[in-house]
Design a protein around this motif. Structure first.
Motif, PDB file in Angstrom:
ATOM      1  N   CYS A  12       0.610  -1.097  -0.121  1.00 52.24           N
ATOM      2  CA  CYS A  12      -0.083   0.143  -0.215  1.00 52.24           C
ATOM      3  C   CYS A  12       0.851   1.409   0.147  1.00 52.24           C
ATOM      4  O   CYS A  12       0.629   2.106  -0.850  1.00 52.24           O
ATOM      5  N   ARG A  13       1.830   1.404   0.765  1.00 48.97           N
ATOM      6  CA  ARG A  13       2.783   2.357   0.641  1.00 48.97           C
ATOM      7  C   ARG A  13       3.631   2.639  -0.388  1.00 48.97           C
ATOM      8  O   ARG A  13       3.540   4.042  -0.824  1.00 48.97           O
ATOM      9  N   LYS A  14       3.925   1.600  -1.366  1.00 45.57           N
ATOM     10  CA  LYS A  14       4.518   1.615  -2.185  1.00 45.57           C
ATOM     11  C   LYS A  14       3.604   2.190  -3.412  1.00 45.57           C
ATOM     12  O   LYS A  14       4.002   2.943  -4.275  1.00 45.57           O
ATOM     13  N   ALA A  15       2.394   1.583  -3.439  1.00 44.51           N
ATOM     14  CA  ALA A  15       1.547   2.119  -4.572  1.00 44.51           C
ATOM     15  C   ALA A  15       1.211   3.623  -4.354  1.00 44.51           C
ATOM     16  O   ALA A  15       1.188   4.412  -5.309  1.00 44.51           O
ATOM     17  N   VAL A  16       1.116   4.004  -2.825  1.00 50.03           N
ATOM     18  CA  VAL A  16       0.640   5.517  -2.613  1.00 50.03           C
ATOM     19  C   VAL A  16       2.031   6.396  -3.215  1.00 50.03           C
ATOM     20  O   VAL A  16       1.797   7.217  -3.725  1.00 50.03           O
ATOM     21  N   LYS A  17       3.245   5.869  -2.937  1.00 46.69           N
ATOM     22  CA  LYS A  17       4.166   6.723  -3.238  1.00 46.69           C
ATOM     23  C   LYS A  17       4.413   6.716  -4.881  1.00 46.69           C
ATOM     24  O   LYS A  17       4.707   7.827  -5.164  1.00 46.69           O
ATOM     25  N   GLU A  18       4.302   5.591  -5.629  1.00 48.97           N
ATOM     26  CA  GLU A  18       4.430   5.671  -6.900  1.00 48.97           C
ATOM     27  C   GLU A  18       3.223   6.476  -7.588  1.00 48.97           C
ATOM     28  O   GLU A  18       3.481   7.153  -8.487  1.00 48.97           O
ATOM     29  N   LEU A  19       2.124   6.526  -7.157  1.00 50.12           N
ATOM     30  CA  LEU A  19       0.926   7.078  -7.592  1.00 50.12           C
ATOM     31  C   LEU A  19       1.064   8.580  -7.401  1.00 50.12           C
ATOM     32  O   LEU A  19       0.939   9.468  -8.332  1.00 50.12           O
ATOM     33  N   ALA A 106      -2.166   0.533 -15.937  1.00 48.23           N
ATOM     34  CA  ALA A 106      -3.624   1.392 -16.027  1.00 48.23           C
ATOM     35  C   ALA A 106      -3.540   2.613 -15.461  1.00 48.23           C
ATOM     36  O   ALA A 106      -4.029   3.618 -15.776  1.00 48.23           O
ATOM     37  N   LEU A 107      -2.824   2.743 -14.308  1.00 44.98           N
ATOM     38  CA  LEU A 107      -2.688   3.884 -13.585  1.00 44.98           C
ATOM     39  C   LEU A 107      -1.707   4.904 -13.540  1.00 44.98           C
ATOM     40  O   LEU A 107      -1.770   6.016 -13.388  1.00 44.98           O
ATOM     41  N   MET A 108      -0.602   4.428 -14.243  1.00 47.42           N
ATOM     42  CA  MET A 108       0.661   5.494 -14.372  1.00 47.42           C
ATOM     43  C   MET A 108       0.645   6.011 -15.618  1.00 47.42           C
ATOM     44  O   MET A 108       0.496   5.996 -16.482  1.00 47.42           O
TER      45      MET A 108
END
Length: 108
Positions: A12-19, A106-108
């Motif tokens: 979750c932390r990685k996803a938030v950081k990358e987003l 899809a999100l990046m």
């Protein structure tokens, strides 16, 4: 964009950081601190079905056989950490489960 997960979850932390790095406006909602509403849980279960329950987690392994037979909505209400993480609610109501290459593309 809302990322539903746990603040202690590395994924979750990685996803938030990358987003955030990709320029998205992101909020992490810790489902342990702020449990999902019945409506959110129903929406996620409609979108992902039984895949929403993380059967590889430590919490799952700690459940009795009887508890494992419980309906997914009851399991996730009682044990928020059982939710596969993260669930990402993007603009337009699009939902994504996990943080694999497909979701990232899809999100990046």
């Amino acid at each position: 964009m809302i990322v539903y997960g746990l603040k202690t979850c590395d994924t979750c932390r990685k996803a938030v950081k990358e987003l955030l790095a990709a320029g998205h406006d992101v909020v992490l909602r810790d489902v342990r601190a702020e449990p999902l509403s019945a409506a959110d849980l129903a929406l996620f279960l409609d979108a992902f079905g039984a895949a929403l329950v993380n059967r590889r987690s430590t919490t799952w392994r700690g459940l009795s056989d009887a508890e494992r037979e419980t309906a997914p909505e009851d399991l996730l209400s009682a044990h928020p950490a059982l939710m596969k993480r993260p669930v990402i609610a993007a603009a337009g109501g699009q939902l994504y489960l996990g943080w694999d290459a497909k979701v990232q593309a899809a999100l990046m």
